[in-house]
Scaffold this motif. Structure first.
Motif, short mmCIF file in Angstrom:
data_model
loop_
_atom_site.label_atom_id
_atom_site.label_comp_id
_atom_site.label_asym_id
_atom_site.label_seq_id
_atom_site.Cartn_x
_atom_site.Cartn_y
_atom_site.Cartn_z
N PRO A 1 30.41 9.33 31.53
CA PRO A 1 30.09 10.24 30.42
C PRO A 1 31.17 11.28 30.10
CG PRO A 1 28.20 9.97 31.84
CD PRO A 1 29.34 9.25 32.50
N ARG A 2 31.76 11.90 31.10
CA ARG A 2 32.77 12.95 30.84
C ARG A 2 34.02 12.34 30.21
NH1 ARG A 2 31.77 18.43 31.41
NH2 ARG A 2 33.91 18.70 32.03
N GLN A 3 34.47 11.20 30.73
CA GLN A 3 35.65 10.55 30.15
C GLN A 3 35.35 10.11 28.72
OE1 GLN A 3 37.08 7.39 32.67
NE2 GLN A 3 37.45 8.77 34.39
N ARG A 4 34.17 9.55 28.49
CA ARG A 4 33.79 9.10 27.16
C ARG A 4 33.77 10.27 26.18
NH1 ARG A 4 28.21 7.18 27.37
NH2 ARG A 4 29.08 6.20 29.21
N ALA A 5 33.17 11.39 26.60
CA ALA A 5 33.12 12.57 25.74
C ALA A 5 34.53 13.06 25.42
CB ALA A 5 32.31 13.67 26.40
N THR A 6 35.39 13.07 26.41
CA THR A 6 36.77 13.53 26.19
C THR A 6 37.52 12.60 25.23
OG1 THR A 6 36.79 14.41 28.44
CG2 THR A 6 38.91 14.16 27.37
N ILE A 7 37.37 11.30 25.42
CA ILE A 7 38.06 10.34 24.54
C ILE A 7 37.55 10.47 23.11
CG2 ILE A 7 38.33 7.85 24.05
CD1 ILE A 7 40.01 8.77 26.42
N VAL A 8 36.24 10.59 22.95
CA VAL A 8 35.67 10.70 21.60
C VAL A 8 36.12 11.99 20.93
CG1 VAL A 8 33.52 10.95 20.30
CG2 VAL A 8 33.70 9.21 22.07
N THR B 1 35.34 22.98 23.87
CA THR B 1 34.07 22.32 23.58
C THR B 1 33.36 21.91 24.85
OG1 THR B 1 34.89 21.49 21.45
CG2 THR B 1 32.98 20.37 22.39
N LEU B 2 34.11 21.35 25.80
CA LEU B 2 33.52 20.88 27.06
C LEU B 2 33.42 21.96 28.13
CD1 LEU B 2 35.21 17.37 27.35
CD2 LEU B 2 32.91 17.91 26.54
N LYS B 3 33.94 23.14 27.81
CA LYS B 3 33.94 24.27 28.75
C LYS B 3 34.56 23.86 30.08
CE LYS B 3 30.27 26.91 26.72
NZ LYS B 3 28.96 27.50 26.87
N ASN C 1 43.75 21.15 31.96
CA ASN C 1 44.16 20.10 32.90
C ASN C 1 43.05 19.08 33.13
OD1 ASN C 1 46.74 21.07 33.21
ND2 ASN C 1 46.21 22.36 34.95
N THR C 2 41.80 19.52 33.14
CA THR C 2 40.68 18.59 33.28
C THR C 2 40.62 17.65 32.09
OG1 THR C 2 39.43 20.17 34.60
CG2 THR C 2 38.18 18.41 33.54
N VAL C 3 40.83 18.20 30.90
CA VAL C 3 40.83 17.36 29.69
C VAL C 3 41.96 16.33 29.77
CG1 VAL C 3 41.21 17.35 27.19
CG2 VAL C 3 39.73 19.07 28.22
N GLY D 1 40.45 7.95 31.26
CA GLY D 1 39.65 7.22 30.29
C GLY D 1 40.46 6.19 29.54
N LEU D 2 41.66 6.58 29.11
CA LEU D 2 42.54 5.64 28.39
C LEU D 2 42.97 4.49 29.31
CD1 LEU D 2 44.76 8.04 26.26
CD2 LEU D 2 42.99 6.48 25.45
N GLN D 3 43.27 4.80 30.57
CA GLN D 3 43.65 3.77 31.51
C GLN D 3 42.51 2.76 31.71
OE1 GLN D 3 44.59 5.26 35.41
NE2 GLN D 3 45.51 3.35 36.08
#
Length: 170
Positions: A112-119, A134-136, A140-142, A149-151
């Motif tokens: 979910p976190r990777q998906r949210a970041t990619i979207v 947005t993700l608070k 660096n986490t983003v 996520g891309l990998q």
């Protein structure tokens, strides 16, 4: 809530409903969950309308959607809704091409976190800083979540393409 605030809220919801539902769909990969997440987000936004900053309503609403979907993912199986035998009255809003379905399936396989970041980064076209806000979380986490996520997406899509090629050669 004052009448002019209700009017502002209604205008915002009417203008942003489709975009937020599409964002929720890309984040979770299910039209029904996306619809529920969007409705829940707008209900929560209504309750917080006085506190929500007018400059960042979209970011605030996206954050509510992401938090709701992540919380739902964490719930135990006994607290989730159960599927029914009958299909809903309305199908998804559009027919999908095979390539789009392949990408959406790969996107749905991400955590979910990777998906949210990619979207947020690539569908909503937000900068790293906007996504972090947005993700608070930290910038660096983003960056880490985006890279991972891309990998993963590349690996999933490469597998799918290889399977399709092997199927065509047979």
């Amino acid at each position: 809530m004052r009448p002019e605030q209700k009017s502002e809220y209604r205008e915002y919801v009417a203008a942003r409903w489709t975009a937020m539902r599409n964002f929720a769909y890309l984040t979770c990969g299910d039209w029904h969950r996306a619809e529920d997440a969007t409705q829940t987000a707008f209900i929560k936004l209504y309750a917080a309308w006085n506190r929500a900053s007018r400059a960042s309503l979209d970011a605030y609403t996206r954050r509510i959607i992401v938090n709701g979907l992540i919380d739902e993912h964490r719930r135990g199986w006994f607290r989730r809704e159960r599927p029914h035998d009958e299909l809903p009255d309305l199908p998804g809003p559009e027919l999908d091409s095979p390539q789009r379905i392949t990408v959406l399936d790969a996107l749905a396989a991400l955590p979910p976190r990777q998906r949210a970041t990619i979207v947020l980064r690539f569908w909503e076209d937000q900068s790293v800083q906007e996504t972090a806000k947005t993700l608070k979380c930290s910038v660096n986490t983003v960056k880490t979540q985006t890279a991972r996520g891309l990998q993963t997406l590349r690996g999933l899509l490469a597998e799918t393409i290889n399977e399709q090629l092997e199927g065509n050669l047979r």
